[in-house]
Design a protein around this motif. Sequence first.
Motif, PDB file in Angstrom:
ATOM      1  N   ARG A 148       0.837  -1.207   0.000  1.00 10.21           N
ATOM      2  CA  ARG A 148       0.000   0.000   0.000  1.00 10.21           C
ATOM      3  C   ARG A 148       0.869   1.254   0.000  1.00 10.21           C
ATOM      4  O   ARG A 148       0.554   2.242  -0.644  1.00 10.21           O
ATOM      5  CB  ARG A 148      -0.925  -0.014   1.213  1.00 10.21           C
ATOM      6  CG  ARG A 148      -1.800   1.226   1.322  1.00 10.21           C
ATOM      7  CD  ARG A 148      -2.757   1.132   2.500  1.00 10.21           C
ATOM      8  NE  ARG A 148      -3.607   2.284   2.593  1.00 10.21           N
ATOM      9  CZ  ARG A 148      -4.704   2.473   1.880  1.00 10.21           C
ATOM     10  NH1 ARG A 148      -5.097   1.561   1.016  1.00 10.21           N
ATOM     11  NH2 ARG A 148      -5.428   3.569   2.025  1.00 10.21           N
ATOM     12  N   GLN A 149       1.956   1.208   0.755  1.00  9.68           N
ATOM     13  CA  GLN A 149       2.836   2.369   0.885  1.00  9.68           C
ATOM     14  C   GLN A 149       3.861   2.459  -0.240  1.00  9.68           C
ATOM     15  O   GLN A 149       4.689   3.372  -0.255  1.00  9.68           O
ATOM     16  CB  GLN A 149       3.563   2.320   2.231  1.00  9.68           C
ATOM     17  CG  GLN A 149       2.628   2.445   3.407  1.00  9.68           C
ATOM     18  CD  GLN A 149       3.334   2.263   4.734  1.00  9.68           C
ATOM     19  OE1 GLN A 149       4.433   1.717   4.800  1.00  9.68           O
ATOM     20  NE2 GLN A 149       2.709   2.737   5.804  1.00  9.68           N
ATOM     21  N   GLY A 150       3.815   1.501  -1.166  1.00  8.18           N
ATOM     22  CA  GLY A 150       4.763   1.516  -2.274  1.00  8.18           C
ATOM     23  C   GLY A 150       6.166   1.129  -1.853  1.00  8.18           C
ATOM     24  O   GLY A 150       7.134   1.409  -2.566  1.00  8.18           O
ATOM     25  N   ARG A 151       6.281   0.474  -0.703  1.00 14.62           N
ATOM     26  CA  ARG A 151       7.592   0.032  -0.226  1.00 14.62           C
ATOM     27  C   ARG A 151       7.924  -1.310  -0.872  1.00 14.62           C
ATOM     28  O   ARG A 151       7.030  -2.057  -1.256  1.00 14.62           O
ATOM     29  CB  ARG A 151       7.571  -0.089   1.302  1.00 14.62           C
ATOM     30  CG  ARG A 151       7.412   1.298   1.945  1.00 14.62           C
ATOM     31  CD  ARG A 151       7.185   1.263   3.417  1.00 14.62           C
ATOM     32  NE  ARG A 151       8.262   0.579   4.122  1.00 14.62           N
ATOM     33  CZ  ARG A 151       8.171   0.224   5.398  1.00 14.62           C
ATOM     34  NH1 ARG A 151       7.090   0.472   6.094  1.00 14.62           N
ATOM     35  NH2 ARG A 151       9.172  -0.394   5.988  1.00 14.62           N
ATOM     36  N   PRO A 152       9.207  -1.619  -0.985  1.00 19.01           N
ATOM     37  CA  PRO A 152       9.575  -2.869  -1.654  1.00 19.01           C
ATOM     38  C   PRO A 152       9.081  -4.098  -0.882  1.00 19.01           C
ATOM     39  O   PRO A 152       9.151  -4.142   0.341  1.00 19.01           O
ATOM     40  CB  PRO A 152      11.103  -2.828  -1.699  1.00 19.01           C
ATOM     41  CG  PRO A 152      11.519  -1.740  -0.785  1.00 19.01           C
ATOM     42  CD  PRO A 152      10.355  -0.827  -0.567  1.00 19.01           C
ATOM     43  N   VAL A 153       8.572  -5.056  -1.629  1.00 22.70           N
ATOM     44  CA  VAL A 153       8.174  -6.344  -1.062  1.00 22.70           C
ATOM     45  C   VAL A 153       8.829  -7.416  -1.913  1.00 22.70           C
ATOM     46  O   VAL A 153       8.570  -7.505  -3.109  1.00 22.70           O
ATOM     47  CB  VAL A 153       6.642  -6.520  -1.023  1.00 22.70           C
ATOM     48  CG1 VAL A 153       6.037  -5.693   0.084  1.00 22.70           C
ATOM     49  CG2 VAL A 153       5.996  -6.161  -2.334  1.00 22.70           C
ATOM     50  N   GLU A 154       9.710  -8.187  -1.296  1.00 22.08           N
ATOM     51  CA  GLU A 154      10.455  -9.186  -2.068  1.00 22.08           C
ATOM     52  C   GLU A 154       9.569 -10.366  -2.433  1.00 22.08           C
ATOM     53  O   GLU A 154       9.589 -10.840  -3.551  1.00 22.08           O
ATOM     54  CB  GLU A 154      11.676  -9.650  -1.285  1.00 22.08           C
ATOM     55  CG  GLU A 154      12.696  -8.540  -1.121  1.00 22.08           C
ATOM     56  CD  GLU A 154      13.913  -8.994  -0.348  1.00 22.08           C
ATOM     57  OE1 GLU A 154      14.156 -10.215  -0.284  1.00 22.08           O
ATOM     58  OE2 GLU A 154      14.614  -8.129   0.187  1.00 22.08           O
ATOM     59  N   PHE A 155       8.797 -10.847  -1.468  1.00 23.02           N
ATOM     60  CA  PHE A 155       7.918 -11.972  -1.752  1.00 23.02           C
ATOM     61  C   PHE A 155       6.795 -11.978  -0.724  1.00 23.02           C
ATOM     62  O   PHE A 155       6.933 -11.452   0.371  1.00 23.02           O
ATOM     63  CB  PHE A 155       8.671 -13.303  -1.730  1.00 23.02           C
ATOM     64  CG  PHE A 155       9.497 -13.510  -0.491  1.00 23.02           C
ATOM     65  CD1 PHE A 155       8.930 -14.047   0.661  1.00 23.02           C
ATOM     66  CD2 PHE A 155      10.843 -13.158  -0.458  1.00 23.02           C
ATOM     67  CE1 PHE A 155       9.673 -14.222   1.808  1.00 23.02           C
ATOM     68  CE2 PHE A 155      11.593 -13.323   0.707  1.00 23.02           C
ATOM     69  CZ  PHE A 155      11.010 -13.870   1.840  1.00 23.02           C
ATOM     70  N   ALA A 156       5.707 -12.592  -1.113  1.00 20.30           N
ATOM     71  CA  ALA A 156       4.555 -12.682  -0.215  1.00 20.30           C
ATOM     72  C   ALA A 156       4.771 -13.827   0.768  1.00 20.30           C
ATOM     73  O   ALA A 156       5.463 -14.796   0.456  1.00 20.30           O
ATOM     74  CB  ALA A 156       3.295 -12.934  -1.023  1.00 20.30           C
ATOM     75  N   PRO A 157       4.169 -13.736   1.939  1.00 15.99           N
ATOM     76  CA  PRO A 157       4.257 -14.852   2.870  1.00 15.99           C
ATOM     77  C   PRO A 157       3.609 -16.092   2.244  1.00 15.99           C
ATOM     78  O   PRO A 157       2.658 -15.970   1.466  1.00 15.99           O
ATOM     79  CB  PRO A 157       3.484 -14.375   4.098  1.00 15.99           C
ATOM     80  CG  PRO A 157       2.764 -13.147   3.698  1.00 15.99           C
ATOM     81  CD  PRO A 157       3.394 -12.618   2.460  1.00 15.99           C
ATOM     82  N   PRO A 158       4.131 -17.284   2.553  1.00 10.38           N
ATOM     83  CA  PRO A 158       3.637 -18.502   1.895  1.00 10.38           C
ATOM     84  C   PRO A 158       2.145 -18.764   2.121  1.00 10.38           C
ATOM     85  O   PRO A 158       1.496 -19.373   1.269  1.00 10.38           O
ATOM     86  CB  PRO A 158       4.493 -19.615   2.496  1.00 10.38           C
ATOM     87  CG  PRO A 158       5.153 -19.039   3.688  1.00 10.38           C
ATOM     88  CD  PRO A 158       5.192 -17.551   3.504  1.00 10.38           C
ATOM     89  N   GLU A 159       1.589 -18.302   3.225  1.00  7.41           N
ATOM     90  CA  GLU A 159       0.181 -18.540   3.509  1.00  7.41           C
ATOM     91  C   GLU A 159      -0.750 -17.656   2.695  1.00  7.41           C
ATOM     92  O   GLU A 159      -1.944 -17.903   2.610  1.00  7.41           O
ATOM     93  CB  GLU A 159      -0.128 -18.292   5.002  1.00  7.41           C
ATOM     94  CG  GLU A 159       0.686 -19.102   5.953  1.00  7.41           C
ATOM     95  CD  GLU A 159       2.025 -18.481   6.320  1.00  7.41           C
ATOM     96  OE1 GLU A 159       2.749 -19.095   7.119  1.00  7.41           O
ATOM     97  OE2 GLU A 159       2.355 -17.397   5.810  1.00  7.41           O
TER      98      GLU A 159
END
Length: 135
Positions: A119-130
């Motif tokens: 939402r904040q446009g911050r980097p996200v490397e990968f989503a949690p597996p769940e």
Amino acid sequence: MTARILIIEDEALVAMELRFVLEDLGHEVIGTAADAATARNLVAENEVDLALVDIHLSDGPTGIGLGRELGQDRGVSVLFMTANPGMVRDGVAGTIGVLSKPTDERAVQTAVDYALRRRQGRPVEFAPPELQLFG
């Protein structure tokens, strides 16, 4: 990162447990809604960053349409939380993904953190597996 979160869940014990988890993480829970009308009222009256939306609410399977509306029309980040993830297998426009219930505190925390970073446009490397992401 503190957020204003709306819990849309018709099972009172599940909603209460989610509230405790989110408040322990430092978030502000602006309310809980057991049906679509209550959820719409809470969104109209409050600034909401993230909504955790169950699919089957007290007024029927209204969560999918509600999630789409909040995500596309109201600018709310939406995560579905449901025991029926197959109902949204193909994704829902304007929403992030689905977390299968039952779940645990850590899965909720990582999914919420992921959604808020996006939402904040911050980097996200990968989503949690769940968390099953859409699109």
